[in-house]
Design an enzyme around this catalytic site. Structure first.
Site, PDB file in Angstrom:
ATOM      1  N   ALA A 192       0.896  -1.267   0.126  1.00 21.94           N
ATOM      2  CA  ALA A 192       0.028  -0.104  -0.030  1.00 21.94           C
ATOM      3  C   ALA A 192       0.908   1.293   0.008  1.00 21.94           C
ATOM      4  O   ALA A 192       0.095   2.315  -0.358  1.00 21.94           O
ATOM      5  CB  ALA A 192      -0.869   0.155   1.142  1.00 21.94           C
ATOM      6  N   ASN A 217       8.606 -14.809  -3.853  1.00 23.94           N
ATOM      7  CA  ASN A 217       7.180 -14.313  -3.814  1.00 23.94           C
ATOM      8  C   ASN A 217       6.111 -15.162  -3.604  1.00 23.94           C
ATOM      9  O   ASN A 217       5.290 -14.743  -2.564  1.00 23.94           O
ATOM     10  CB  ASN A 217       6.816 -13.464  -4.949  1.00 23.94           C
ATOM     11  CG  ASN A 217       7.621 -11.913  -5.065  1.00 23.94           C
ATOM     12  OD1 ASN A 217       7.795 -11.313  -4.163  1.00 23.94           O
ATOM     13  ND2 ASN A 217       8.039 -11.417  -5.978  1.00 23.94           N
ATOM     14  N   GLN A 253       0.080 -14.852   2.842  1.00 26.38           N
ATOM     15  CA  GLN A 253      -1.069 -14.171   2.650  1.00 26.38           C
ATOM     16  C   GLN A 253      -2.466 -14.718   2.382  1.00 26.38           C
ATOM     17  O   GLN A 253      -3.556 -14.363   2.635  1.00 26.38           O
ATOM     18  CB  GLN A 253      -0.869 -12.900   1.740  1.00 26.38           C
ATOM     19  CG  GLN A 253       0.287 -12.064   2.283  1.00 26.38           C
ATOM     20  CD  GLN A 253       0.571 -10.795   1.209  1.00 26.38           C
ATOM     21  OE1 GLN A 253       0.059 -10.838   0.159  1.00 26.38           O
ATOM     22  NE2 GLN A 253       1.495  -9.793   1.852  1.00 26.38           N
ATOM     23  N   ASN A 288       4.063  -9.728  -9.073  1.00 30.97           N
ATOM     24  CA  ASN A 288       4.514 -10.766 -10.066  1.00 30.97           C
ATOM     25  C   ASN A 288       5.390 -11.750  -9.422  1.00 30.97           C
ATOM     26  O   ASN A 288       5.871 -11.615  -8.384  1.00 30.97           O
ATOM     27  CB  ASN A 288       5.310 -10.074 -11.225  1.00 30.97           C
ATOM     28  CG  ASN A 288       4.571  -9.503 -12.108  1.00 30.97           C
ATOM     29  OD1 ASN A 288       3.513 -10.016 -12.592  1.00 30.97           O
ATOM     30  ND2 ASN A 288       4.848  -8.314 -12.746  1.00 30.97           N
ATOM     31  N   ASP A 306      -2.214  -5.632 -19.961  1.00 36.05           N
ATOM     32  CA  ASP A 306      -1.792  -6.306 -21.370  1.00 36.05           C
ATOM     33  C   ASP A 306      -2.916  -6.250 -22.239  1.00 36.05           C
ATOM     34  O   ASP A 306      -2.621  -5.477 -23.480  1.00 36.05           O
ATOM     35  CB  ASP A 306      -1.391  -7.497 -20.914  1.00 36.05           C
ATOM     36  CG  ASP A 306      -0.482  -7.973 -20.090  1.00 36.05           C
ATOM     37  OD1 ASP A 306       0.614  -7.577 -20.377  1.00 36.05           O
ATOM     38  OD2 ASP A 306      -0.616  -8.761 -19.174  1.00 36.05           O
ATOM     39  N   HIS A 348       0.782 -13.724 -17.554  1.00 37.67           N
ATOM     40  CA  HIS A 348       1.223 -12.427 -17.724  1.00 37.67           C
ATOM     41  C   HIS A 348       2.705 -12.339 -17.803  1.00 37.67           C
ATOM     42  O   HIS A 348       3.329 -12.422 -16.455  1.00 37.67           O
ATOM     43  CB  HIS A 348       0.722 -11.389 -16.546  1.00 37.67           C
ATOM     44  CG  HIS A 348       1.252 -10.254 -16.417  1.00 37.67           C
ATOM     45  ND1 HIS A 348       1.034  -9.440 -17.337  1.00 37.67           N
ATOM     46  CD2 HIS A 348       2.182  -9.703 -15.538  1.00 37.67           C
ATOM     47  CE1 HIS A 348       1.718  -8.059 -17.038  1.00 37.67           C
ATOM     48  NE2 HIS A 348       2.072  -8.629 -16.083  1.00 37.67           N
TER      49      HIS A 348
END
Lengths: 417, 417
Positions: free
Chosen positions: A80, A173, A180, A199, A227, A255
């Site tokens: 954020a 990630n 999360q 990503n 995209d 993506h």
């Protein structure tokens, strides 16, 4: 509105248990604990920031302002204090995205490092006096910030360090999205819509989904709307028509640079784009790279990544779910491939042409033409997503996956992580 | 829409003439040349960027989209590759500011150094597919960029270098606003509304105004709306009411730390703020610094200046001129003090409580109560503006001014330049 916050023992237990048991058990463990949680409420809602403690001011506010408003929705945003959120939060608060009758509670997740910056963001939101922005909460605990969330916009992700390849990024990630996902599972509304921007967003969305069995699988999205927007613009330029005349512009798959911007089904002024443009060599050799490499071209000019247009595309992606799709048109979003009509392997987050009645739900459009050329492209992006899935098998409770992406060509969209 | 651009000899002549004659003659020289220009059109409109060459696509666009639109307006923005513009441009393009039936032509001014970044901004605007954004032009020549402008949003200003005091800043940026004022004079629509954001904004607006005699003096504004928004928020917090219940919150005078946030006339839920809060010590000693120093507090948290909330306040300031003011309410804007009802010396750009019918024009509200306390504060900010004016006398054709601000206390709003 301020609440004292006893450390919920149940939640602590849940977290330490979850981290020790094999991932495959997570779904059932978490599911059981959520049932307990529903009674015991082990997680605490975050407290409101500053002026937002006073968000419903029934004595002093002009009732004509709030009379026709819907019930407030809770929108959690991760990353954020980052650049994309710095654009997006103000778009959300303005009412441009969810509608002028939809009050909003923003629940902002930052990191230990960005705590102060988060306060700065909240102060700027205070100073912007948006009537529909009724509450802002900030915090660094996803269990608190996802509390009761109707929407979770997952922008935060660690950027790639020097020398890291995409496989490393997936892993690094992936761990964030595993954590999360568990927090969403425990804290969010079961009907929560989740949109992953960080990503590699398709596989991150998959990880979050697999770790949040209390939420509907269908409600997890990976952002391919930027995209799509870029593809529409490139088609418009090539055709010499303005971008508002382009429709049915689907992005298929991942993506990444294996994404498939679909010129076969796209229309311009209602006419097939291929009829209007004619130049198949351009479509096959130039169009896709132009779309996939646009972020890189932009960063060269601009010196920074395209935060504003990314935020616009997130706003577009949300609007596509809360406003009915125009007849005959579509929007692109990465969603679970289970039961898709195009023969894509199940269990992947894959971008499809979709439509919505504007109720937050959507369906994959059935009648897009997939010719041999398109089919071969879909296979390639599907293969990549399957490989990405196998690289994160340990994070989603999948047996026997091995990561074949080490040393593979880097397919990350340039200008992103 | 692409045009060849012969170097306008008349414009070249105008510029070199203007720079050699004493400033006092500028108004009449420029006025004469504008008359010639009206026939000869010595300045060229800027060419459109990328996809915006195709902005009206009458054959291919769905007519239901554009049927009820107004005539396109030209909005020139300076400092267009900076952080504030990076928020503002997307707000303007979305239709949130000028209305959903108001197509827009954005004309973006950058510098030699920021040329590439400007292209990046234009590319992001392309990729955002805003239906109302029909044209985008970019350039570094204010005579081109201000061509036919209905609005000029002047954000660009040089930041202060190390060791520079406010007097130096006045001079450095004054020269920019002198040049841009002349360009407005020659190129903009005579009814153009000018809003100056770049600091010191009141005096910069004065300089632009004095160098643009073809434009209406009344149409020059200096941004004090961020101060108003911040003041509303601080009042709300102190009163324990939400910010939507605060009205008649005027900022008087200069956008500097001598500004006067007016708690005497402010209301909360229709009741005088002073009655509701009662604590006059707080009003007199804490309220004004809280408002004036907010930018500094924010920069400490955030690590960067408040670009987003500044952009929001610019959007608010514009909306206040194109949407009728709610009965009994006001908005604050720095405007020419000529003929004001509060005894402020004429010839200054001074922030007053104003109201508008929504036609782009405004009037200074007559009936605000000015007690002895407020009067003494108004005097101080008025004195400062007069001194600022004298420091830039050479830029506005004023005889005999001498700069008394050297070595004076720095009154620049913290967090700004």
């Amino acid at each position: 509105m301020l609440q004292t916050k006893p450390q919920g023992l149940a939640r602590k237990a849940a977290r330490s248990t979850v981290s020790r048991v094999p991932a495959v058990v997570v779904r059932s463990v978490a599911a059981t604990e959520q049932k307990t949680a529903a009674g015991a409420k082990p997680h605490n809602p975050p407290s409101s920031y500053g002026v937002f403690r006073l968000s419903y001011d029934t004595q002093n506010e002009d009732k004509s302002l709030t009379r026709n408003w819907k019930k407030t929705i809770k929108v959690a945003v991760t990353g954020a204090s980052g650049n994309i959120a710095n654009h997006l939060l103000f778009m959300l608060a303005s009412g441009e995205v969810y509608g002028k009758d939809q009050p909003i509670h923003l629940q902002l997740l930052g990191s230990e490092r960005s705590k102060e910056a988060l306060e700065g963001v909240a102060m700027e939101l205070e100073d912007s006096l948006y009537p529909l922005l009724r509450e802002v909460s900030i915090g660094i605990d996803p269990y608190e910030i996802f509390d009761g969330a109707d929407w979770a916009l997952m922008i935060g992700a660690k950027p790639r360090g020097p020398g890291m390849e995409r496989a490393d990024l997936l892993n690094q990630n992936g761990e964030i999205f595993q954590l999360q996902g568990r927090a969403l599972n425990e804290a969010a509304d079961p009907n929560c819509k989740v949109l992953v921007v960080g990503n590699p967003c398709n596989t991150n969305a998959l990880i979050a989904m697999e770790n949040a069995p209390n939420l509907k699988r269908k409600n997890f999205h990976a952002l391919t709307r930027l995209d799509e927007n870029r593809a529409k613009c490139q088609l418009a330029m090539k055709a010499g028509k303005f971008y508002t005349s382009v429709s049915r512009m689907a992005i298929w798959g991942n993506h990444s640079t294996t994404q498939v911007p679909d010129f076969i089904n796209a229309r311009i002024g209602g006419v097939p784009a291929t009829d209007l443009i004619g130049d198949m060599k351009w479509f096959r050799e130039e169009f896709t790279p132009k779309v996939a490499l646009r972020g890189g071209a932009l960063i060269k000019k601009w010196g920074r990544s395209s935060a504003a247009s990314t935020a616009v595309s997130v706003a577009d992606a949300i609007r596509s779910l809360v406003v009915p799709t125009a007849p005959g048109d579509c929007f692109s979003t990465g969603v679970i491939s289970d039961g898709n009509p195009y023969g894509i392997r199940e269990g992947l987050i894959f971008s499809f042409p979709c439509r919505s009645k504007g109720d937050g739900d959507y369906e994959i459009i059935q009648d897009f033409l997939v010719d041999e050329y398109l089919r071969s492209k879909l296979r390639a992006t599907e293969d990549e997503l399957q490989k990405e899935k196998e690289c994160v098998s340990h994070l989603i409770g999948m047996m026997g996956g091995s990561c074949q992406l080490r040393g593979a060509e880097d397919t990350t969209v340039p200008g992103e992580n």
